[in-house]
Write a protein that holds these residues in place. Structure first.
Motif, short mmCIF file in Angstrom:
data_model
loop_
_atom_site.label_atom_id
_atom_site.label_comp_id
_atom_site.label_asym_id
_atom_site.label_seq_id
_atom_site.Cartn_x
_atom_site.Cartn_y
_atom_site.Cartn_z
N UNK B 18 32.39 -78.88 -32.88
CA UNK B 18 33.77 -78.41 -32.74
C UNK B 18 34.60 -78.82 -33.95
N UNK B 19 34.43 -80.07 -34.37
CA UNK B 19 35.21 -80.56 -35.52
C UNK B 19 34.89 -79.75 -36.77
N UNK B 20 33.59 -79.59 -37.06
CA UNK B 20 33.24 -78.87 -38.30
C UNK B 20 33.67 -77.41 -38.22
N UNK B 21 33.54 -76.83 -37.04
CA UNK B 21 33.94 -75.42 -36.89
C UNK B 21 35.43 -75.26 -37.17
N UNK B 22 36.21 -76.18 -36.57
CA UNK B 22 37.67 -76.11 -36.76
C UNK B 22 38.06 -76.29 -38.22
N UNK B 23 37.48 -77.32 -38.84
CA UNK B 23 37.83 -77.61 -40.23
C UNK B 23 37.40 -76.46 -41.14
N UNK B 24 36.20 -75.95 -40.91
CA UNK B 24 35.70 -74.85 -41.74
C UNK B 24 36.62 -73.64 -41.61
N UNK B 25 37.05 -73.39 -40.39
CA UNK B 25 37.91 -72.23 -40.16
C UNK B 25 39.29 -72.46 -40.78
N UNK B 26 39.81 -73.67 -40.56
CA UNK B 26 41.18 -73.95 -41.02
C UNK B 26 41.30 -73.88 -42.53
#
Lengths: 510, 307
Positions: B18-26
């Motif tokens: 979840x963290x990596x997905x959010x950061x990658x998206x952001x």
């Protein structure tokens, strides 16, 4: 016991050998200079990056066909002379004899051809450099020491561009044998210093190239450290662990000046700052309003009080070093009374709001824009400053035309040719021109590009600058100096306008 | 127990994803790396930008890029930095030890300072020593870490020229950054040690120990401290995660070649592969430590397993 003895013998031998090695070092080239630069470009391949930090370092490892001296004048580099032929569509270069790359490979016409084939080919396509050299159609080898550049269209800025970045000449054999990745991290050029070691994000170590064609450097070692926080870089300078800080921020000048071991060196730089207007909507659509806003701001006082005098007033978006600068063009004078009258004439009511959009993260410009807002208040304009995160500002706000009535424009212009600035800033449809579409201006900008008559082209460029000033498309503010913090033990340092500081002439007092 | 561990492990993996997905998206919302790369370039056309985006691989849909990143994790190939092309694994490989070493020494400073101070405050409860320690730790809590860092540099590097102001070059480089982080953490830890110690000192077995005629030092350091250790160690485990987060600023001030500096530069340069990998490694460590604490608790206390 025997092993201890053997160990001692080898230690003595090592010490003796070390003594010999030190004794053998030439007395003329001694001492190390350590330079702090803000960013690690991540690759030392000339085609990979456009960072000024690369230029600072790359100029000491590589050479171009032409070179730029400390007064920003273009002169011979790896080419000793050149002729512009076929109405500017062909340029013939005579190459320097007896030059070798740091790995011993000979510099010749094949190396030049290889360099540009690579830049304009697959490898160059991955990076940002190629765009600057697309006027080159192909490079033809005439003989070992002569090359012809065939151009798709005349490019008046080409000779200047050959002195930097992507046009630096690279060694064909070395790259073919070792591969592109290896070359990124182990650069080889013909420059005054050769590669020793590179620790990504930490430092790069170079040593003097004793066979440099321009004369061997006066120092034996040159180290670069990557320090992104300017205050930290200055702390290192004060502690004596760094000798030169490139790009010293104005706010830190007093710290360096206050230290008796250090000095501030500065010279006219290429960076210009100003505010541009939304000429499409709102009150700034009216030329009289734009002129009034320019006249409301006392730029001389801003330069003296906020910039420590480290800048000069400009009348167009270029420095005095730029080709196309017109010294006779003067900015509109500071005249608040006239400004008020013009605003009244244009029917702008006192208290009308105006938004000034700026990039955040630059404390100096932040202060400058606050001062501008205060000046505008005095003529009855209610100005507010809105800072945006730099990348949002550059990628979204300006190109999409989402700015307030005024917005910051800072421009580097590494080629020091007004075309590179003016075309991108004022030609219709350009990314940095969200509001204007002026067919007359477009024609003028297009007309100067293929022109080979230098004098005539300069006149046209000056005409463009005059036209823009007449229309008051922007509020020109100032040209910032290139500022360096230097340890006084470094002798013969000459501040370079474009941060591409060649350090083969400096020496150090131990 | 196996079920409990598996469940916790699944939760941890989900959290990291979840963290990596959010950061990658952001980070992809904040700007185009091709534009960042070409900022100083003269005549960049849209065609050039298209070509560069293609070379960087950012022209593909987000989920394709994200899946590629996940595949990179599994195959130990985290890609290359957009800024120059250095392999990301190589950048992480040099930054991670630097950050861990700094985190370790910061913890060390904090433990060395906070345990004796906390005990002293507890044993002199209400007295002037206790008051002083509490006030000083409150002041310490309110310090911004960068301010403390700058003060250290001013005093120890510039005025007395004793320590290197930045960088990682030998043991002396550790002193100021570790002290900065350590002192800030000490402010919290002193209070924790004091409170835990007070609770322990009121317990019956301490009274028994005292009644047996043991020396006060022995009572404190042998009997009481050992029992205080459980909550303190647990808290230090959790604090380690926070430490990794807070290290960004301190690393920047001291130009420490660690993960914080790497992440900071990556955000500025829109260097997606480096940022994704750095965040992945950091979240893995933070979530990993929490997972270990959870599992250890589960092993000790059966009630937690069935929660």
């Amino acid at each position: 016991m025997a092993s201890i003895k053997l160990g001692m013998t080898s230690t003595f031998m090592a010490l003796a050998l070390a003594g010999v090695a030190f004794g053998a070092a030439p007395a003329s080239a001694a001492g190390k200079v350590t330079v702090s630069i803000a960013t690690d470009p991540g690759s030392w391949d000339p085609v990979d990056t456009f960072l000024v930090a690369w230029g600072s370092v790359g100029s000491n490892i590589f050479d171009g066909l032409t070179s730029r001296d400390t007064n920003a004048k273009i002169g011979p580099g790896l080419a000793t002379s050149w002729e512009v032929l076929d109405n500017g569509l062909r340029v013939r270069f005579a190459l320097r004899e007896g030059v070798k790359f740091h790995n011993g490979e000979a510099f010749n016409a094949d190396a030049v051809k290889y360099t540009f084939d690579r830049l304009l080919g697959e490898e160059g396509a991955k990076g940002p450099q190629r765009a600057n050299y697309t006027s080159i159609d192909r490079v033809e080898v005439i003989d070992e020491k002569t090359v012809d550049f065939h151009l798709k269209a005349a490019d008046p800025v080409l000779i200047t561009k050959l002195a930097g970045y992507g046009a630096m000449i690279v060694p064909p054999q070395y790259i073919k044998e070792k591969g592109e990745d290896y070359f990124n991290a182990h650069p080889v050029g013909t420059g005054p210093f050769s590669f020793v070691a590179y620790n990504a994000k930490i430092d790069l170590q170079l040593k003097a190239n004793p066979d440099y064609w321009g004369g061997a450097a006066k120092i034996s070692e040159l180290d670069y450290r990557f320090i992104s926080e300017p205050a930290t870089a200055v702390a290192e300078l004060q502690a004596g662990r760094v000798d030169l800080v490139i790009d010293l921020p104005i706010s830190l000048i007093p710290v360096v000046e206050g230290d008796s071991k250090l000095a501030v060196e500065s010279t006219t730089g290429p960076v210009v700052n100003g505010l541009r207007f939304n000429t499409k909507d709102g009150i700034t659509k009216d030329e009289r309003v734009r002129k009034a806003l320019i006249m409301a701001v006392d730029r001389a006082t801003i330069i003296q009080s906020l910039l420590g005098g480290q800048a000069t007033e400009i009348a167009s978006f270029q420095s005095a070093l730029s080709f196309g600068d017109d010294p006779s063009l003067k900015p509109l004078p500071y005249d608040p009374a006239k400004a008020k009258a013009l605003l009244a004439e244009a029917g702008v009511k006192p208290g009308t709001p105006v938004q000034i959009d700026i990039r955040s993260g630059n404390p100096t410009f932040n202060e400058v824009s606050q001062a501008i807002a205060a000046y505008l208040q005095t003529v009855g304009i209610n100005a507010t400053v809105k800072p945006y995160e730099t990348n949002v500002f550059l990628n979204d706000i300006v190109p999409q035309g989402k700015t307030g009535a005024m917005f910051q424009q800072s421009w580097g212009g590494w080629t020091l040719d007004y075309d590179n600035t003016a075309y991108l800033l004022y030609h219709s449809g350009q990314k940095w021109n969200p509001y204007d579409a002026d067919p007359k201006l477009d024609t003028m900008l297009e007309e100067q590009r293929p022109m080979t008559d230098v004098g005539q082209r300069e006149k046209l460029l000056q005409g463009i600058a005059g036209y823009i000033a007449d229309k008051a498309l922007e509020m020109p503010l100032y040209n910032l100096n290139a500022i360096y913090g230097v340890n006084k033990r470094v002798k013969d340092f000459v501040a370079a306008p474009d941060n591409r500081v060649k350090l083969n002439e400096v020496s150090v007092a131990e | 127990m196996a079920g409990f561990i598996l469940r916790r492990l699944a939760q941890a993996i989900f959290a990291v994803l979840a963290v990596t997905l959010l950061v990658s998206f952001a980070i992809r919302l904040t700007g185009d790396p091709a534009l960042m790369l070409t900022q100083g370039a003269g005549s960049i056309t849209e065609a050039d930008l298209v070509r560069i985006r293609e070379a960087l691989g950012v022209n593909r849909p987000f989920f394709v890029q994200y899946l590629e990143f996940l595949r990179g994790i599994v195959t130990f190939d985290l890609g290359r930095s957009f800024l120059g092309g250095t392999p990301v694994s190589q950048l992480i490989g040099t930054a991670l030890p630097a950050t861990l070493a700094l985190a370790f020494w910061s913890m060390f400073v904090s433990i060395v300072l906070s345990i004796p101070l906390g005990i002293k405050a507890a044993t002199s409860r209400g007295g002037w020593i206790d008051q002083t320690i509490r006030i000083v730790s409150l002041v310490g809590l309110s310090f911004p870490n960068f301010w403390l860092a700058i003060m250290f540099v001013l005093i120890f590097s510039i005025t007395f020229n004793l320590l290197p102001p930045s960088g990682l070059s030998g043991a002396s480089s550790y002193i100021m950054p570790a002290m900065t982080m350590g002192i800030i953490m000490t402010a919290v830890n002193v209070r924790l040690v004091r409170t835990t110690m007070l609770e322990t000192l009121n317990s019956q077995y301490i009274m028994v120990a005292r009644a047996k005629g043991l020396s006060e030092t022995k009572v404190l350091y042998k009997h009481a401290l050992r029992n205080c250790a459980i909550p303190i160690v647990t808290y230090l485990g959790v604090q380690f995660g926070g430490l990794l987060g807070g290290i960004v600023v301190v690393e920047r001030v001291f130009n420490w070649p660690g993960l914080g500096t790497l992440a900071f530069d990556a955000v500025g340069g829109r260097d997606y592969p480096v940022l994704q990998a750095t965040i992945f490694v950091l979240s893995l460590m933070i979530i990993g430590v929490n997972l270990l604490v959870d599992i250890a608790y589960g092993l000790i206390d059966p009630r937690i397993r069935t929660e």
